[in-house]
Enzyme design. Structure first.
Site, short mmCIF file in Angstrom:
data_model
loop_
_atom_site.label_atom_id
_atom_site.label_comp_id
_atom_site.label_asym_id
_atom_site.label_seq_id
_atom_site.Cartn_x
_atom_site.Cartn_y
_atom_site.Cartn_z
N GLU A 102 -8.35 -3.20 -1.50
CA GLU A 102 -7.00 -3.12 -2.08
C GLU A 102 -7.11 -2.84 -3.57
O GLU A 102 -8.09 -3.20 -4.22
CB GLU A 102 -6.25 -4.43 -1.84
CG GLU A 102 -4.82 -4.44 -2.35
CD GLU A 102 -4.01 -5.64 -1.88
OE1 GLU A 102 -2.80 -5.66 -2.13
OE2 GLU A 102 -4.60 -6.56 -1.27
N GLU A 115 2.54 -7.19 5.81
CA GLU A 115 3.18 -8.48 5.51
C GLU A 115 4.66 -8.30 5.19
O GLU A 115 5.16 -8.81 4.18
CB GLU A 115 2.43 -9.20 4.38
CG GLU A 115 1.03 -9.64 4.79
CD GLU A 115 0.36 -10.57 3.78
OE1 GLU A 115 0.99 -10.91 2.75
OE2 GLU A 115 -0.80 -10.94 4.03
N GLU A 166 -6.64 -9.05 7.90
CA GLU A 166 -6.92 -9.84 6.69
C GLU A 166 -7.36 -11.23 7.12
O GLU A 166 -6.60 -11.93 7.79
CB GLU A 166 -5.71 -9.92 5.75
CG GLU A 166 -5.36 -8.60 5.07
CD GLU A 166 -4.26 -8.74 4.02
OE1 GLU A 166 -4.17 -9.82 3.39
OE2 GLU A 166 -3.50 -7.77 3.83
N GLN A 201 -12.02 -9.59 0.66
CA GLN A 201 -12.03 -8.15 0.63
C GLN A 201 -13.43 -7.65 0.40
O GLN A 201 -14.35 -8.44 0.23
CB GLN A 201 -11.08 -7.64 -0.45
CG GLN A 201 -9.62 -7.87 -0.13
CD GLN A 201 -8.69 -7.25 -1.18
OE1 GLN A 201 -9.09 -6.51 -2.06
NE2 GLN A 201 -7.42 -7.61 -1.09
#
Length: 492
Positions: free
Chosen positions: A27, A175, A300, A349
């Site tokens: 990200e 989300e 995630e 991540q």
């Protein structure tokens, strides 16, 4: 030392382990992209068109199967046309979710797709539903995948890419119950149905459309899954996402390196609860899709602690210890066992953010204990999961933390068994019967250190994989598991 019995039956196949279960997530957050993956073509750090060579090689080492981008929360404020064309003329924007820093868009669609080509992994792109438009999303897909004459394909060619890319995985929003728009499940459902209608298949490219699913366990989240499953068919959706982080307290998440045994078992209890959540969401999905045509994608997951002292709170930079390695092993074993429904997972991540597999500091790069777990587990990719049971016990009173975490698979005549001793202070010995598999030899690797041990830029190989001895005799495997250890065993 605790003694346990274990049984592995190669004839009892429980599902296919998609290689994408070993996926990753990147990200525009902190130093994940800039400085972590991308340093620019003028950097003194060895690079290919600005992409770090050492990072590319590390991704290839673990056979990275899929990489998700550009977010995360960032995805629902990302406008893809800002990240194409001449870099000097690309629009700058404020990254409102992560630190309020300026995003210069020098890493965009072309750079990401080249990264995936260099690594040899599938791109997984998250589209903007929260602040975008149907037209914007439709044009992005056309830009990337259409091999013909159209405004978007001509724009792509103008920007230096003659042939379209192959793009399989495409997420429609992220989300959307939270940072992606604070939507109710019914409202998101209608948005999803509209947006996906304009996500077309061009030039033989077939999209695997992913809907924004739940954000944890609990009745509201199971209801979110039910609303989607009840109202979507397999022509409209191929996968539903699921997010769950291991966070002890959202106000004070605790230190990544300074913790006691109670902190340790609290995190492992949260990690193990993922098994329950996956079971419950699978039960909901089974009511509407008994043939498993729609996959569950945990895109995630991982540990989330307070940032390292002195670093930007919005950059989510944390260290990575043997505790993180144990959690990674535990959760990957869980995903393997749920592989009939779970078809992809993406740890959060990939570089310099949350439970990262890689940390960078200028020209330096280190591989974290979590990286080494992915390296040990990579043989499971595209293997057949087989029955694996341990007569287990909890290693902490009052918390559901099994002492032994395990899974097993078979591929190309080789059996792989991955184990973790989750106890912080007790060794274990496993006596394992191998059924319906003619194993003549065994080899093993181990990752173990003090639970607080981590790799640093001054000591980058404090925690590394080492060869390990196990005993195989008459289809009975015997292995000792030190406290806080991960072991990979191959039989053939």
């Amino acid at each position: 030392m605790k003694n346990f019995k274990m049984l592995v039956n190669a004839n009892d196949k429980t599902g296919h382990i998609n290689r994408e279960i070993y996926g990753h997530f990147s990200e525009h957050l902190g130093r994940c992209i800039y400085g972590g993956i991308y340093v620019g073509e003028d950097s003194s750090i060895p690079n290919i068109h600005g992409i770090r060579k050492d990072v590319i090689e590390a991704f290839k080492q673990i056979k990275m199967p899929v990489l998700r981008w550009p977010g995360g929360c960032f995805a629902d404020e990302y406008h893809w046309k800002d990240g194409i064309g001449e870099k000097s003329s690309r629009k700058k924007m404020v990254n409102t979710n992560w630190g309020g820093v300026v995003e210069d868009n020098s890493f965009g669609t072309h750079e990401f797709m080249e990264l995936c080509e260099l690594v040899g992994c599938e791109p997984y792109i998250a589209g903007n539903v929260g602040s975008g438009t149907v037209q914007e999303m439709a044009e992005w897909i056309e830009y990337m995948t259409f091999d013909g004459i159209s405004p978007m394909s001509e724009l792509r060619k103008k920007n230096g890419r003659e042939k379209p890319w192959k793009l399989k995985y495409f997420g429609i929003g992220n989300e959307n119950w939270g940072c992606g728009g604070n939507m109710r499940p019914e409202y998101y459902l209608d948005q999803y149905r509209q947006y996906q209608s304009y996500c077309k298949n061009y030039s033989g490219n077939e999209l695997f459309k992913v809907a924004c699913g739940p954000g944890g366990g609990g009745e509201d989240w199971y209801n979110w899954t039910q609303v989607l499953m009840k109202n979507l068919n397999t022509d409209q959706v191929k996968g539903i996402s699921f997010h769950a982080y291991n966070v002890p307290d959202w106000i004070d998440k605790g230190s990544s390196t300074e913790f006691d045994s109670n902190d340790y078992y609290t995190i492992l209890n949260l990690a193990n609860y993922v098994d329950v959540m996956l079971t419950r969401h699978t039960e909901v999905m089974n009511r509407y899709d008994p043939d498993n045509k729609i996959g569950l994608i945990m895109d995630e997951w991982g540990n989330w602690f307070n940032v390292e002292p002195g670093t930007n709170p919005g950059f989510l930079y944390q260290q990575n210890t043997m505790r993180d390695a144990i959690v990674a092993a535990m959760q990957l074993n869980i995903f393997n066992r749920h592989c009939k429904r779970v078809i992809m997972a993406n740890i959060a991540q990939v570089v310099n953010v949350l439970q990262a597999i890689i940390l960078t500091e200028g020209e330096k790069m280190i591989k974290t204990p979590t990286f080494h777990v992915f390296d040990m587990f990579k043989a499971h990719q595209d293997a057949e999961c087989v029955y694996c049971h341990t007569d287990n016990e909890n290693c902490c009173e009052g918390k559901n933390v099994p002492m032994i975490s395990s899974s097993a698979s078979v591929k190309d005549g080789v059996m792989t068994i991955t184990l973790a001793n989750c106890s912080i202070d007790e060794d274990a010995e496993l006596s394992c019967d191998i059924c319906n598999f003619d194993a003549k030899k065994a080899a093993a690797n181990i990752l173990t250190e003090d639970v607080h041990a981590c790799n640093t830029f001054d000591d980058p190989e404090k925690v590394v994989i080492k060869p390990y001895d196990v005993k195989l005799e008459n289809s009975k495997l015997t292995v000792k598991l030190p406290a806080c250890s991960v072991v990979e065993i191959t039989l053939n």
